[in-house]
Motif scaffolding. Structure first.
Motif, PDB file in Angstrom:
ATOM      1  N   SER A 151       0.731   4.021  -3.220  1.00  0.00           N
ATOM      2  CA  SER A 151      -0.045   5.354  -2.826  1.00  0.00           C
ATOM      3  C   SER A 151       1.268   6.409  -3.019  1.00  0.00           C
ATOM      4  O   SER A 151       1.576   7.622  -3.018  1.00  0.00           O
ATOM      5  CB  SER A 151       0.535   5.020  -1.163  1.00  0.00           C
ATOM      6  OG  SER A 151      -0.968   4.367   0.007  1.00  0.00           O
ATOM      7  N   HIS A 152       2.398   6.105  -2.995  1.00  0.00           N
ATOM      8  CA  HIS A 152       3.712   6.597  -3.058  1.00  0.00           C
ATOM      9  C   HIS A 152       4.063   7.578  -4.900  1.00  0.00           C
ATOM     10  O   HIS A 152       4.382   7.938  -4.908  1.00  0.00           O
ATOM     11  CB  HIS A 152       5.200   6.335  -2.587  1.00  0.00           C
ATOM     12  CG  HIS A 152       6.169   5.883  -3.665  1.00  0.00           C
ATOM     13  ND1 HIS A 152       5.740   4.704  -4.158  1.00  0.00           N
ATOM     14  CD2 HIS A 152       7.272   6.131  -4.203  1.00  0.00           C
ATOM     15  CE1 HIS A 152       7.118   4.342  -4.903  1.00  0.00           C
ATOM     16  NE2 HIS A 152       7.527   5.376  -4.881  1.00  0.00           N
ATOM     17  N   SER A 161       5.400  10.261  -1.286  1.00  0.00           N
ATOM     18  CA  SER A 161       4.458  10.545  -2.890  1.00  0.00           C
ATOM     19  C   SER A 161       4.785  12.379  -2.970  1.00  0.00           C
ATOM     20  O   SER A 161       5.752  12.580  -3.788  1.00  0.00           O
ATOM     21  CB  SER A 161       3.056  10.835  -2.810  1.00  0.00           C
ATOM     22  OG  SER A 161       2.530  11.461  -3.831  1.00  0.00           O
ATOM     23  N   TYR A 196       0.674  12.929  -5.059  1.00  0.00           N
ATOM     24  CA  TYR A 196      -0.090  13.719  -4.108  1.00  0.00           C
ATOM     25  C   TYR A 196      -1.163  14.720  -4.052  1.00  0.00           C
ATOM     26  O   TYR A 196      -2.125  15.032  -3.155  1.00  0.00           O
ATOM     27  CB  TYR A 196       1.278  14.298  -3.161  1.00  0.00           C
ATOM     28  CG  TYR A 196       1.954  15.974  -3.554  1.00  0.00           C
ATOM     29  CD1 TYR A 196       1.216  16.624  -2.867  1.00  0.00           C
ATOM     30  CD2 TYR A 196       2.691  15.749  -4.099  1.00  0.00           C
ATOM     31  CE1 TYR A 196       1.355  18.116  -3.566  1.00  0.00           C
ATOM     32  CE2 TYR A 196       3.628  17.563  -4.478  1.00  0.00           C
ATOM     33  CZ  TYR A 196       1.873  18.010  -4.206  1.00  0.00           C
ATOM     34  OH  TYR A 196       2.449  19.244  -4.241  1.00  0.00           O
ATOM     35  N   TYR A 242      -4.179  13.685  -3.674  1.00  0.00           N
ATOM     36  CA  TYR A 242      -5.062  13.101  -2.502  1.00  0.00           C
ATOM     37  C   TYR A 242      -5.788  14.803  -1.875  1.00  0.00           C
ATOM     38  O   TYR A 242      -6.573  14.311  -0.710  1.00  0.00           O
ATOM     39  CB  TYR A 242      -3.885  13.134  -1.205  1.00  0.00           C
ATOM     40  CG  TYR A 242      -3.723  11.758  -1.559  1.00  0.00           C
ATOM     41  CD1 TYR A 242      -3.522  10.675  -0.810  1.00  0.00           C
ATOM     42  CD2 TYR A 242      -1.997  11.636  -2.036  1.00  0.00           C
ATOM     43  CE1 TYR A 242      -3.397   9.408  -1.755  1.00  0.00           C
ATOM     44  CE2 TYR A 242      -1.190  10.685  -2.248  1.00  0.00           C
ATOM     45  CZ  TYR A 242      -2.200   9.410  -2.641  1.00  0.00           C
ATOM     46  OH  TYR A 242      -1.399   7.807  -2.395  1.00  0.00           O
ATOM     47  N   LEU A 246       0.511  -1.625  -0.158  1.00  0.00           N
ATOM     48  CA  LEU A 246      -0.297  -0.073  -0.427  1.00  0.00           C
ATOM     49  C   LEU A 246       1.030   1.205  -0.065  1.00  0.00           C
ATOM     50  O   LEU A 246       0.461   2.114  -0.466  1.00  0.00           O
ATOM     51  CB  LEU A 246      -0.644  -0.239   1.518  1.00  0.00           C
ATOM     52  CG  LEU A 246      -1.577  -0.772   0.658  1.00  0.00           C
ATOM     53  CD1 LEU A 246      -2.442  -0.610   2.697  1.00  0.00           C
ATOM     54  CD2 LEU A 246      -2.929  -0.160   0.222  1.00  0.00           C
ATOM     55  N   THR A 281      -5.425  14.873   5.702  1.00  0.00           N
ATOM     56  CA  THR A 281      -5.325  15.192   4.769  1.00  0.00           C
ATOM     57  C   THR A 281      -6.424  16.399   4.371  1.00  0.00           C
ATOM     58  O   THR A 281      -6.460  17.415   3.241  1.00  0.00           O
ATOM     59  CB  THR A 281      -6.283  14.367   3.548  1.00  0.00           C
ATOM     60  OG1 THR A 281      -6.994  13.545   4.057  1.00  0.00           O
ATOM     61  CG2 THR A 281      -4.734  12.961   3.768  1.00  0.00           C
ATOM     62  N   GLY A 320       3.340   6.115   2.245  1.00  0.00           N
ATOM     63  CA  GLY A 320       3.122   6.277   1.809  1.00  0.00           C
ATOM     64  C   GLY A 320       3.397   7.763   0.369  1.00  0.00           C
ATOM     65  O   GLY A 320       3.717   8.434  -0.406  1.00  0.00           O
ATOM     66  N   ILE A 321       2.300   8.682   1.375  1.00  0.00           N
ATOM     67  CA  ILE A 321       1.423   9.843   1.099  1.00  0.00           C
ATOM     68  C   ILE A 321       2.602  10.595   0.600  1.00  0.00           C
ATOM     69  O   ILE A 321       3.331  11.762   0.151  1.00  0.00           O
ATOM     70  CB  ILE A 321      -0.293   9.864   1.624  1.00  0.00           C
ATOM     71  CG1 ILE A 321      -1.099   9.546   1.627  1.00  0.00           C
ATOM     72  CG2 ILE A 321       0.237  11.469   1.102  1.00  0.00           C
ATOM     73  CD1 ILE A 321      -2.097  10.258   2.849  1.00  0.00           C
ATOM     74  N   VAL A 370       0.081   3.939   4.808  1.00  0.00           N
ATOM     75  CA  VAL A 370      -1.116   4.707   3.663  1.00  0.00           C
ATOM     76  C   VAL A 370       0.116   5.747   3.787  1.00  0.00           C
ATOM     77  O   VAL A 370       0.496   6.955   2.529  1.00  0.00           O
ATOM     78  CB  VAL A 370      -2.302   5.126   3.309  1.00  0.00           C
ATOM     79  CG1 VAL A 370      -2.325   5.886   2.378  1.00  0.00           C
ATOM     80  CG2 VAL A 370      -2.489   2.826   2.895  1.00  0.00           C
TER      81      VAL A 370
END
Length: 388
Positions: A65-66, A363, A70, A73, A61, A126, A359-360, A356
């Motif tokens: 996600s990366h 990103s 971004y 999101y 994940l 987010t 991962g963000i 996640v």
């Protein structure tokens, strides 16, 4: 394998920290679940395999996600908020009750439970990053910026607080930090803090059963010498584990306190790590989270867009505050809470949501690196003399 490594972008230090935390998690959980496996009449390998599946799923994940830009999101955050608010309400009313708290819901078909506050953390951070970045031109305007932001924070805070005080307070604190980074005025931030205090006081007064538990834990923390041995059992066993660990520890798999310490694989995994790996292991784990925070700070300062900077800041604040809250409880610097150690404690969907979040952040880091590479290419192309 080489192609996969070449496709992983973003801060290499964060990738390394994730791998180290994951390996440490597998070792600690395998050691800590021996007693639990014996009580349930199963092999400890069963817990190890389940945990490995979650770790591998989390890394997968994180990878996907990366890869996602971004900026996407920002739109996803609106969908997450639409899902999160009714889901938190459903959890309060119909969720699975454990220790007088309703924190979990069961996913149909796969029969897997998950803590809805994990999704709420990701959704709120987010969404706040999106709203703050979009409102920068009117950031001092109370009606256009402050009220929508405060509304989202207070709604999530109210819905999490009755069942999960520690998570609600930490998320509220992260929100305050994000408001400061997002240039909300100190006066307005003070109003948010006051509103949070009023909500917290109201819930404590109305909460009855849960408020009694909270007050009991605070009382045990403040006056351990007067506390009922049963109520201070967790904290005392954690201190014994840390005290017997020494400088270099007893060695992997040689913990004795795992037989007495409640939840040595989740809430008190840091105590077990110090017992087995000693002060050296404990300091090493602290340094990993500090390096992670430092690398995230660099990402925030180098991000050309407000949304990317706020996104990386909010998620990194959330992960590191949670990590240090867990470790503080284990060493006796805070009252007992049910906060897991990110990417180390055994967990189900909490590992996936944490992954996640990592991962963000990666990103945002990937976008910064790509922009740097493009600017270098333009400089190189510009230096090539024209043919003619």
């Amino acid at each position: 394998m080489e192609r996969l490594i070449n496709k992983t972008k973003g801060d290499r230090w964060i990738w390394l920290i994730v791998i180290l935390l994951s390996v440490w998690s597998v070792l600690a959980v395998y050691s800590a679940t021996g007693t639990l496996a014996y009580k349930q009449g199963v092999g400890s390998e069963q817990f190890l395999v389940k945990h490995l599946v979650m770790i591998i799923g989390g890394i997968a994940l994180m990878y996907f996600s990366h890869l996602l830009d971004y900026r996407h999101y920002a739109g996803i955050s609106k969908i997450l908020m639409i899902i999160t608010i009714p889901l938190l309400m459903y959890t309060l009313l119909f969720g699975n009750h454990v220790n007088d708290a309703s924190r979990w819901v069961t996913i149909p078909i796969i029969n897997q439970t998950f803590q809805t506050s994990d999704l709420a953390k990701l959704a709120l951070i987010t969404f706040l990053a999106r709203t703050l970045s979009k409102k920068q031109e009117n950031i001092k305007d109370a009606k256009k910026a402050f009220l929508p932001i405060m509304g989202s924070v207070c709604i999530i805070f109210i819905l999490i607080l009755p069942a999960n005080l520690s998570t609600a307070v930490m998320l509220f604190g992260v929100s305050i930090l994000l408001l400061i980074v997002g240039r909300i005025s100190i006066k307005q931030i003070s109003i948010v803090g006051l509103a949070g205090l009023v909500i917290l006081t109201s819930v404590v007064l109305i909460g009855k059963g849960r408020s009694a538990t909270w007050m009991s834990r605070i009382e045990v923390f403040m006056h351990p010498e007067k506390a009922d041995p049963d109520k201070s059992f967790q904290a005392n066993q954690s201190k014994i584990a840390i005290a017997t660990g020494g400088v270099f520890g007893k060695g992997p798999g040689n913990s004795t306190q795992r037989n007495f310490l409640p939840h040595p694989y989740s809430d008190f995994v840091f105590a077990l790590i110090i017992e087995e790996y000693g002060l050296v292991g404990g300091v090493g784990l602290v340094l990993l989270y500090l390096v992670f925070l430092y690398r995230c700070t660099l990402i925030v300062t180098h991000s050309p867009k407000a949304f990317g900077a706020l996104l990386a800041a909010g998620l990194s604040f959330s992960l590191t505050i949670q990590a240090f809250a867990n470790m503080a409880v284990a060493v006796g610097l805070g009252p007992v809470t049910g906060v897991p150690l990110p990417l180390v404690s055994m967990g189900g969907t909490s590992i996936l949501f944490t992954s996640v979040a990592f991962g963000i952040i990666l990103s945002v880091s990937r976008d910064i690196d790509e922009k740097k590479e493009k600017s270098k290419e333009k400089v190189i192309v510009g230096e090539i003399p024209a043919m003619g």
